[in-house]
Design a protein around this motif. Structure first.
Motif, short mmCIF file in Angstrom:
data_model
loop_
_atom_site.label_atom_id
_atom_site.label_comp_id
_atom_site.label_asym_id
_atom_site.label_seq_id
_atom_site.Cartn_x
_atom_site.Cartn_y
_atom_site.Cartn_z
N TYR A 11 0.83 -1.20 0.00
CA TYR A 11 0.00 0.00 0.00
C TYR A 11 0.87 1.25 0.00
CZ TYR A 11 -3.16 -3.48 2.10
OH TYR A 11 -3.90 -4.61 2.37
N PHE A 49 -3.39 6.82 16.34
CA PHE A 49 -4.43 6.86 15.31
C PHE A 49 -5.34 5.64 15.45
CE2 PHE A 49 -2.91 10.22 12.59
CZ PHE A 49 -1.54 10.22 12.75
N GLN A 75 0.45 11.30 4.21
CA GLN A 75 0.06 11.90 5.47
C GLN A 75 0.38 13.38 5.43
OE1 GLN A 75 2.16 10.67 9.08
NE2 GLN A 75 0.30 10.94 10.27
N PHE A 122 3.97 7.07 3.10
CA PHE A 122 4.24 5.83 3.80
C PHE A 122 3.82 4.64 2.95
CE2 PHE A 122 5.64 7.23 7.87
CZ PHE A 122 5.02 8.45 8.10
N LEU A 150 -5.13 6.58 1.74
CA LEU A 150 -4.65 5.57 0.81
C LEU A 150 -4.60 6.13 -0.61
CD1 LEU A 150 -3.91 2.54 0.45
CD2 LEU A 150 -6.34 2.13 0.00
N GLY A 192 -6.78 3.86 -4.61
CA GLY A 192 -7.30 4.08 -3.27
C GLY A 192 -8.15 5.32 -3.22
N GLY A 197 -1.18 17.17 10.64
CA GLY A 197 -2.37 17.12 11.47
C GLY A 197 -3.44 16.19 10.94
N MET A 198 -3.08 15.32 10.02
CA MET A 198 -4.08 14.44 9.40
C MET A 198 -3.68 12.99 9.58
SD MET A 198 -6.24 16.43 7.56
CE MET A 198 -6.76 15.55 6.11
N GLY A 199 -4.67 12.14 9.43
CA GLY A 199 -4.37 10.72 9.36
C GLY A 199 -3.87 10.36 7.98
N LEU A 200 -3.51 9.12 7.80
CA LEU A 200 -3.02 8.66 6.50
C LEU A 200 -4.19 8.44 5.54
CD1 LEU A 200 -0.82 7.82 8.68
CD2 LEU A 200 -0.10 6.14 6.99
N GLY A 209 7.11 5.63 10.95
CA GLY A 209 5.85 5.14 10.42
C GLY A 209 4.96 4.63 11.54
N LEU A 259 -8.33 20.74 12.18
CA LEU A 259 -6.98 20.58 11.70
C LEU A 259 -5.98 20.35 12.82
CD1 LEU A 259 -6.88 23.22 8.83
CD2 LEU A 259 -7.00 20.75 8.62
N PHE A 307 4.25 -0.81 8.41
CA PHE A 307 4.60 0.42 7.73
C PHE A 307 6.11 0.66 7.67
CE2 PHE A 307 0.66 2.72 6.91
CZ PHE A 307 -0.24 1.95 7.61
N GLY A 308 6.52 1.32 6.59
CA GLY A 308 7.88 1.78 6.46
C GLY A 308 8.08 3.09 7.21
N PRO A 309 9.30 3.64 7.20
CA PRO A 309 9.61 4.85 7.96
C PRO A 309 9.15 6.14 7.30
CG PRO A 309 11.56 4.06 6.84
CD PRO A 309 10.49 3.04 6.59
N TYR A 364 -3.03 2.47 15.96
CA TYR A 364 -1.62 2.59 15.62
C TYR A 364 -0.98 3.68 16.48
CZ TYR A 364 -1.83 -0.22 11.32
OH TYR A 364 -1.96 -1.24 10.41
N GLY A 411 -8.22 7.98 11.28
CA GLY A 411 -8.62 9.20 11.94
C GLY A 411 -7.43 10.15 11.96
N GLN A 414 -1.14 -4.49 8.76
CA GLN A 414 -0.26 -3.79 7.83
C GLN A 414 0.97 -3.30 8.59
OE1 GLN A 414 -2.18 -0.78 5.42
NE2 GLN A 414 -4.00 -2.04 5.13
N TYR A 468 0.36 5.27 1.20
CA TYR A 468 -0.47 6.27 1.86
C TYR A 468 0.28 7.60 1.84
CZ TYR A 468 -3.09 2.44 4.17
OH TYR A 468 -3.87 1.34 4.46
#
Lengths: 114, 113
Positions: free
Chosen positions: A33, B89, A37, A90, A45, A58, A40-43, B43, B6, A105-107, B36, B104, A103, A35
């Motif tokens: 996958y 998250f 980011q 990501f 897709l 996605g 201030g937000m989530g990831l 990550g 935000l 995740f990478g760095p 998470y 989220g 899942q 993503y």
């Protein structure tokens, strides 16, 4: 066992330039996958793949292309970068679909488009 | 995942206290939920998950509670430690459309010494 790795770690592009982000996993995972980011937000897709040679869109696929020529690699391409694509990207992989397996995740790759 | 402003919500707790991080999800079809942890510059790291046929699941020092009636998820961390400082998250999966998670916007957990 490195898990999920991403290259490069950081990149600065000018508007209109192109680049490819590389994701590699050594866990023999089928699913991969991409993503993004934003602050201030989530990831969110971008694209994903359920196996070698397959890709799917996605939530936010516009402006990106992907390829999965080898099982262990998932490439994310920006053909003509725009400032709106400034983000942290990501990659993740899993051995099965989202409902079945975790899942990993990478760095991340931090991209700045000027 | 949660739809909030935000600015990341922040939770500040004393070291040793219990932390409770909340998340509201919007898709009533969601049937799989994950928490998470994301440390600065890294990550997301899997903490714990729960499926819709369960109300509670416990891990090591963490518990996830799911209330499907009000579409609410919470993460409880017992005896919070400095290493727990991170952004947390919640993510959900509904099974329809793309095979990916909906995240989220996260909660920043700060541990006070």
């Amino acid at each position: 066992n490195a898990g999920v790795t991403q290259t490069p770690k950081f990149r600065v592009l000018k508007t209109g330039q192109s680049m490819t982000l590389l994701c590699a996993q050594d866990m023999n995972h089928e699913y991969m996958y991409w993503y993004r980011q934003d602050p201030g937000m989530g990831l969110r897709l971008i694209h994903y793949s359920v196996g070698e040679g397959t890709t799917a869109k996605g939530e936010v696929p516009d402006g990106y292309n992907v390829s999965r020529l080898k099982k262990q690699n998932f490439l994310l391409g920006l053909e003509s970068a725009a400032p709106s694509q400034t983000s942290v990207y990501f990659c993740a992989s899993s051995s099965a679909g989202t409902y079945q397996e975790t899942q990993y995740f990478g760095p991340g790759t931090r991209l700045l488009v000027l | 995942g949660e739809s909030v402003g935000l600015h990341l919500p922040t939770l500040s707790v004393q070291e040793g206290d219990n932390s409770i991080i909340n998340c509201a999800y919007s898709n009533s079809a969601s049937d799989y939920f994950i928490w998470y942890k994301q440390e600065s510059g890294k990550g997301p790291q899997f903490i714990i998950d729960i499926r819709s046929n369960m109300d509670k699941r416990q891990g090591q020092r963490v518990t996830v509670l799911l209330n499907k009636t009000v579409k609410h998820l919470s993460l409880q961390i017992a005896a919070t430690q400095p290493g727990d400082s991170a952004v947390y998250f919640c993510a959900d999966y509904s099974g329809g459309g793309a095979d990916g998670l909906t995240f989220g916007k996260g909660t920043h957990l700060i541990i006070q010494p």
